[in-house]
Design an enzyme around this catalytic site. Structure first.
Site, PDB file in Angstrom:
ATOM      1  N   PHE A 121       0.874  -1.246   0.079  1.00  0.00           N
ATOM      2  CA  PHE A 121      -0.066  -0.019   0.010  1.00  0.00           C
ATOM      3  C   PHE A 121       0.832   1.002  -0.182  1.00  0.00           C
ATOM      4  O   PHE A 121       1.966   1.077   0.137  1.00  0.00           O
ATOM      5  CB  PHE A 121      -0.844   0.156   1.311  1.00  0.00           C
ATOM      6  N   GLN A 171      -8.107  14.180   4.829  1.00  0.00           N
ATOM      7  CA  GLN A 171      -7.637  13.369   3.834  1.00  0.00           C
ATOM      8  C   GLN A 171      -8.551  13.263   2.420  1.00  0.00           C
ATOM      9  O   GLN A 171      -9.701  12.899   2.756  1.00  0.00           O
ATOM     10  CB  GLN A 171      -7.386  11.981   4.132  1.00  0.00           C
ATOM     11  N   HIS A 182      -8.985  11.449  -0.747  1.00  0.00           N
ATOM     12  CA  HIS A 182      -8.372  10.051  -1.308  1.00  0.00           C
ATOM     13  C   HIS A 182      -8.061  10.426  -2.854  1.00  0.00           C
ATOM     14  O   HIS A 182      -8.962  11.274  -3.338  1.00  0.00           O
ATOM     15  CB  HIS A 182      -9.341   9.061  -1.235  1.00  0.00           C
ATOM     16  N   LEU A 238     -15.586   5.621  -3.870  1.00  0.00           N
ATOM     17  CA  LEU A 238     -14.102   5.298  -3.689  1.00  0.00           C
ATOM     18  C   LEU A 238     -13.546   4.154  -4.642  1.00  0.00           C
ATOM     19  O   LEU A 238     -14.436   3.234  -5.014  1.00  0.00           O
ATOM     20  CB  LEU A 238     -13.901   4.691  -2.117  1.00  0.00           C
ATOM     21  N   GLU A 245      -7.325   2.047  -2.991  1.00  0.00           N
ATOM     22  CA  GLU A 245      -6.009   2.238  -3.308  1.00  0.00           C
ATOM     23  C   GLU A 245      -5.454   0.887  -3.888  1.00  0.00           C
ATOM     24  O   GLU A 245      -4.201   0.668  -4.383  1.00  0.00           O
ATOM     25  CB  GLU A 245      -5.313   2.674  -1.758  1.00  0.00           C
ATOM     26  N   ARG A 295      -1.190   9.259  -0.207  1.00  0.00           N
ATOM     27  CA  ARG A 295      -2.604   9.887  -0.519  1.00  0.00           C
ATOM     28  C   ARG A 295      -2.382  11.279  -0.842  1.00  0.00           C
ATOM     29  O   ARG A 295      -2.864  11.738  -1.592  1.00  0.00           O
ATOM     30  CB  ARG A 295      -3.674   9.608   0.160  1.00  0.00           C
ATOM     31  N   HIS A 318     -12.333  12.142   2.163  1.00  0.00           N
ATOM     32  CA  HIS A 318     -12.321  10.546   2.476  1.00  0.00           C
ATOM     33  C   HIS A 318     -11.998  10.414   4.137  1.00  0.00           C
ATOM     34  O   HIS A 318     -13.017   9.512   4.690  1.00  0.00           O
ATOM     35  CB  HIS A 318     -11.037   9.856   1.685  1.00  0.00           C
ATOM     36  N   ARG A 344      -3.198  10.202   6.741  1.00  0.00           N
ATOM     37  CA  ARG A 344      -3.253   8.788   7.084  1.00  0.00           C
ATOM     38  C   ARG A 344      -2.710   7.762   6.021  1.00  0.00           C
ATOM     39  O   ARG A 344      -2.933   7.784   4.705  1.00  0.00           O
ATOM     40  CB  ARG A 344      -4.649   8.239   7.236  1.00  0.00           C
TER      41      ARG A 344
END
Lengths: 486, 559
Positions: free
Chosen positions: B132, B244, B246, B260, B263, B294, B358, B392
């Site tokens: 990730f 955040q 995204h 969404l 990721e 992100r 997000h 995050r």
């Protein structure tokens, strides 16, 4: 910005004795989903109750019926003139139903000390049963739940998911049987409305029944069927000369050969309704179909698979496949919805399998005379959902009767071993079907499955005919007219 | 062991002066953190959990797609996970919280596995992990791209066999407090009937508030209620400006914009290209490319679009067509299914994506035991702030729900039993509030829409003081409009919109306080000589009593 007219079911239990449909007109953006229409209506009418949450098909809050079919509001594209109703569960208000009892009936894993972790193999087996978002679309349309004490499709899915998991400490089978495992008619409707495409009948119900079988818990009536198949290769006893005793080898059509196919007759047509099969044969010959009919073909195994008695299945499959392969057949024709669905979905055949309605429509049929009758068409589950065949029988029927009347699409109760194993459930479903038929006032019910044909005939006050039989009647009427004219 | 899907009998809550419900612990919110907290708290006494929706359906946990970060392999280490988290969070993270997260995340994963979670496994029959963004080791455990759903279903099964009393479709509209101590909550049922719940301790597990933005990945319940409830009860919030965005949200259909795109698409090898076909991440983070953090990827996409290299619909392309179809089907089944519904087969066509609000990194200030600054009140999950700093890492939120959900449940469960009487004064205040909605004039739907647009325009990815000032004026003006409840059943909706207005103002005010760019918070009007690691600023903080920004660095508590 498209404008959409929508009718929405409104019901407030504190004021109303029954629900009504109210019409709204709203503007939405291109590609809007049903949920976005509901948001727009809510802005006009803040009292409208509807449930939603994630908006992306992942939480299962927003299931409702669009034009009678359960869907997720957030995924289903809105269409002008659509009718929105709640799921077929107790309505709390408008489109909001009581999901509580159905959700509460979904079993939980009971962990215990020292249990093994699953292996990848087991994880891979569980995964197809795990994506359920508990939207209850399946519960909304399950016919068995309407007439029997059955906790329903997704509860069974969960029992199977747990049965596959070594971390679970419970024996899931007695519980599943108590919850109505054998009441399911395997009509497949739950699978077809599942937004996650979970094949509950095949991957859960039949698999649970197979485990029950290994535990010696198969219903006695189902065991009798297995026994007769073991002894005779057929699932019904011989009471009259069979179709295969009367016809065999290669049958040539009357005119030009349009297609050559192997013919898989199936137990019901061979032994119980040979007359119907002979009618079909006549129709096929008139329409240019050459039939190769191996006499050594046996039961397709469907009654065993549906009831979880699968030990002998590989042998049965092999025998049937060999019967056709040895004659160099590249296409096998079925006229029984159950056999067709089984050959298509439970076999890996080296040949193509086609249903008789499919074949006749693809080669184009000789026009019959129109009979002066109104006919209701009953969709066999294993044809409509097992094989995705909806339009072809309607097309054929349309050529031979005055009017084709639609029935609510619902299982007649004959399938899945329910007729033999759970007769009270099966009869109750057929009774409902008979009521629907009576309401239409039709002259005849037409279908394309021997189980449906036999079962509905027992319960309905209207005559029931196979689609090829009525087509043949149309041909005979035409022949009679022509010979009179000449 | 019987699951009770509690339907409250009308007699339990209908009358004023009624004693209402009482439990040792009250959990507000039924996502991953709330249910985990409830399961833990139930070891110490009776527990009530309220859900605005139906447990398992509300919140963002069931929507979480990508994964759960946990150190499971000998080549990985807690130090590495911790460093990645700090670096990703622009060193604004609260170190005590980070330490707890990385240390306990594997244990909480094991809880889930013991309870039956079906994570993807490797050929060696161990939990599989994938890469990730912003992490130097593939430590993200997953269940295809429906990891959160898997976590939620597992928790739900345990909830159903627990003795926890579940109040579905009950919206907490205020915490009840006496002598600066939270003693329970005041709530409304779906039909708009009031219900009071007294508790020795109350846990806010209400999730985030990204629904205050026009384009958001959040479930409809992500309205930031916990921030508003906590703030009004006197609790302090930190880093509320840290939202955040995204990088990859859907742009079509319009009404489902912001949805969404996990990721995991990039984790599996998806590449980003602009309308000219350029793989533009080369210009923003040539080393990490699509798997940068992100904040970086979101700004890159926003910049491409702002500078005219985006698609007609205002996005860029995210492409997996070079991957084997089987990999897409197995690892990204939800993405495949969702796009197919909208007419795009991602096996053969690229996705169109743009940034979407997000996650709130900020939230209630908590200790590692999840206590807030108000006695009797605990917080966990996205409702709490500090763990993620200024940005995050993907996969840390699901881990957070489990690690801090458990801790909050334990702390609340261990708290002293009390015999508080019904706080009638506080109840009377709420009754007045509700009756005022009858004479309101504004449709809450309209206020919400205007608020979301104002926030997206003026407090989004790129921020300046003048724009933030203007946005604050708009937000304050909207908050001042008297909301109208057209039916009793919409009282809760009015309260929610009020919460959204309050949360929006907290975000904007905090964004004005932070006069630097850091992580997800970008002030284009400020030039700074320092980078994140050497920033002179710590948390922003905000409560009814005080507001400001810490000067002494990220590790300090206050002032």
């Amino acid at each position: 910005m498209p404008q959409i007219k929508v009718k929405i079911y409104r019901f407030d239990p504190s004021k109303d004795t029954e629900g009504t449909l109210r019409e709204y007109t709203v503007d939405v953006a291109d590609g809007a989903r049903v949920l976005h229409v509901l948001h727009a209506v809510h802005e006009q009418d803040p009292d409208l109750a509807y449930r939603y949450c994630c908006g992306t098909g992942q939480c299962g809050s927003c299931a409702l019926q669009v034009n009678g079919v359960p869907v997720l509001a957030c995924f289903h594209e809105a269409t002008d003139g659509m009718v929105l109703r709640p799921l077929n569960l107790p309505v709390q208000k408008d489109l909001v139903v009581d999901m509580g009892p159905a959700l509460a009936s979904i079993a939980s894993l009971v962990p215990g000390p020292g249990r093994d972790l699953p292996r990848k193999r087991e994880i891979d087996a569980i995964k197809p049963l795990r994506s359920c978002i508990e939207c209850l679309a399946c519960v909304s349309i399950c016919p068995a739940m309407e007439v029997a004490e059955f906790t329903g499709p997704t509860a069974m899915r969960q029992e199977m998911r747990l049965a596959l998991d070594p971390r679970d400490t419970r024996d899931r089978i007695p519980q599943a049987i108590q919850e109505g495992l054998f009441t399911c008619t395997t009509c497949q409707y739950c699978w077809k409305v599942c937004p996650k495409d979970i094949q509950i009948p095949g991957k859960a119900i039949e698999k649970l029944r197979a485990i029950a079988n290994r535990q010696g818990l198969t219903l006695p009536r189902h065991q009798e069927i297995a026994q007769i198949i073991r002894e005779t290769g057929r699932s019904v006893p011989r009471t009259q000369p069979t179709f295969l005793e009367q016809v065999g080898g290669t049958i040539e059509p009357y005119g030009e050969v349009k297609a050559t196919v192997g013919f898989f007759v199936g137990c019901m047509y061979n032994l119980r309704l040979p007359r119907t099969a002979l009618d079909a044969l006549e129709v096929l010959r008139r329409n240019g179909v050459r039939l190769i009919i191996p006499p050594e073909q046996i039961c397709c195994g469907s009654p065993l698979i549906r009831t979880g008695q699968v030990a002998a299945i590989p042998e049965i499959q092999e025998k049937n496949i060999r019967a056709f392969v040895s004659r160099g057949v590249d296409t096998v024709l079925t006229m029984c919805a159950g056999c067709g669905s089984t050959l298509k979905n439970d076999y890996r055949t080296p040949f193509r399998v086609v249903d008789i309605n499919e074949l006749l429509c693809s080669i184009g049929i000789e026009m019959p005379d129109i009979l002066p009758v109104r006919a209701a068409y009953h969709d066999p589950c294993h044809l409509l959902r097992g094989q995705g065949i909806r339009d072809q029988p309607r097309q054929i029927l349309g050529t031979v009767v005055n009017e084709v009347v639609e029935l609510p699409v619902k299982c007649c109760g004959a399938g899945g071993g329910t007729r033999s194993g759970m007769p009270q459930v099966s009869h109750a479903l057929a009774g409902k079907k008979a009521e629907e038929i009576s309401k239409t006032g039709v002259d005849v019910v037409v279908t394309s499955c021997p189980f449906c044909e036999f079962h509905i005939r027992e319960h309905s006050d209207r005559p029931v005919q196979n689609i090829t039989s009525i087509l043949l009647e149309g041909y005979r009427a035409k022949d009679a007219r022509c010979s009179k004219e000449n | 062991m019987q699951f009770i899907y509690v339907r409250i009998e009308p007699t339990l809550y209908k009358m004023r002066g009624d004693e209402g419900l009482k439990s040792h612990v009250l959990i507000v919110g039924s996502g991953g953190a709330g249910v985990r907290a409830a399961l833990e708290a139930a070891k110490y006494g009776d527990v009530i959990i309220t859900s605005k929706s139906i447990p398992g359906k509300g919140g963002c946990t069931p929507m979480a797609e990508g994964g759960y970060n946990a150190v499971l392999r000998s080549q990985d280490s807690c130090v590495l996970h911790s460093e990645d988290t700090f670096r990703g969070g622009a060193y604004l993270n609260d170190p005590a919280l980070v330490e707890v997260l990385v240390r306990e995340s594997p244990d909480r994963l094991n809880d889930l596995v013991r309870w039956g979670a079906v994570f993807d496994f490797t050929e060696e029959d161990t939990v599989a992990q994938r890469s990730f963004g912003g992490q130097r080791f593939p430590r993200t455990c997953y269940a295809g791209d429906r990891t959160g759903h898997e976590v939620m279903m597992t928790l739900l099964e345990q909830l159903r066999t627990s003795d926890v009393q579940v109040l579905s479709e009950v919206t907490v509209i205020s915490l009840l407090a006496e002598e600066n101590r939270v003693t329970g909550a005041y709530a409304l049922t779906r039909d708009g009937n009031p219900v009071t719940i007294r508790a020795d301790s109350t846990v806010l597990a209400t999730g985030g508030g990204s629904q205050i933005y026009d384009i958001s990945t959040n479930s409809a319940t992500g309205t930031g209620d916990g921030y508003a409830l906590g703030y009004r009860a006197g609790a302090e919030l930190i880093d509320m400006e840290m939202v955040q965005f995204h990088p990859t949200g859907a742009v079509y259909p319009y009404d489902a914009r912001g949805r969404l795109i996990t990721e995991a698409v990039r984790g599996e090898g998806g590449i980003l290209t602009n309308a000219r076909g350029e793989r533009f991440m080369e210009r923003y983070d040539p080393e990490r490319m699509e798997l940068s953090t992100r904040d970086v990827v979101a700004r890159a996409i926003a910049t491409e679009v702002l500078e005219g290299r985006g698609t007609a619909r205002g996005g860029v392309y995210l492409d997996v067509t070079h991957l084997p179809a089987r990999q897409i089907e197995e690892k990204l089944p939800v993405m495949l299914e969702q796009f197919l519904r909208f007419g795009v087969d991602i096996r053969s066509e690229p996705m169109e994506v743009a940034p979407t609000a997000h996650h709130f990194m900020g939230g209630l200030r908590i200790t590692p035991d999840c206590t807030t600054t108000v006695p009797g009140l605990f917080a966990c999950g996205e409702a709490a702030g500090g763990l993620h700093g200024a940005n995050r890492l993907g996969g840390n939120a699901l881990a957070e729900t489990q690690v801090f959900g458990k801790r909050a449940g334990e702390s609340a469960g261990k708290s002293r039993k009390r015999t508080d009487s019904l706080p009638r004064k506080a109840i009377a205040v709420q009754e007045e509030r509700l009756s005022a909605y009858r004479s309101g004039i504004e449709n809450p739907v309209k206020i919400r829409r205007d608020l979301r647009l104002a926030m997206w325009e003026g407090a989004g990815i790129f921020r300046t003081a003048p724009e933030l000032e203007t946005t604050l004026e708009k937000v304050d003006a909207l908050a001042a409009r008297p909301l109208k409840a057209y039916a009793v059943s919409t009282l809760a909706e009015c309260c929610t919109v009020e919460n959204m207005c309050l949360v929006a103002s907290l975000v904007v005010r905090s964004a004005l306080l932070r006069t630097e760019s850091r992580g997800a918070h970008v002030r284009t009007d400020i030039k700074q000589p320092w980078d994140a690691a050497t920033s002179p600023f710590g948390h922003t903080y905000m409560s009814v009593k005080r507001a400001g920004i810490e000067r002494s660095g990220c590790a300090d508590a206050a002032d």
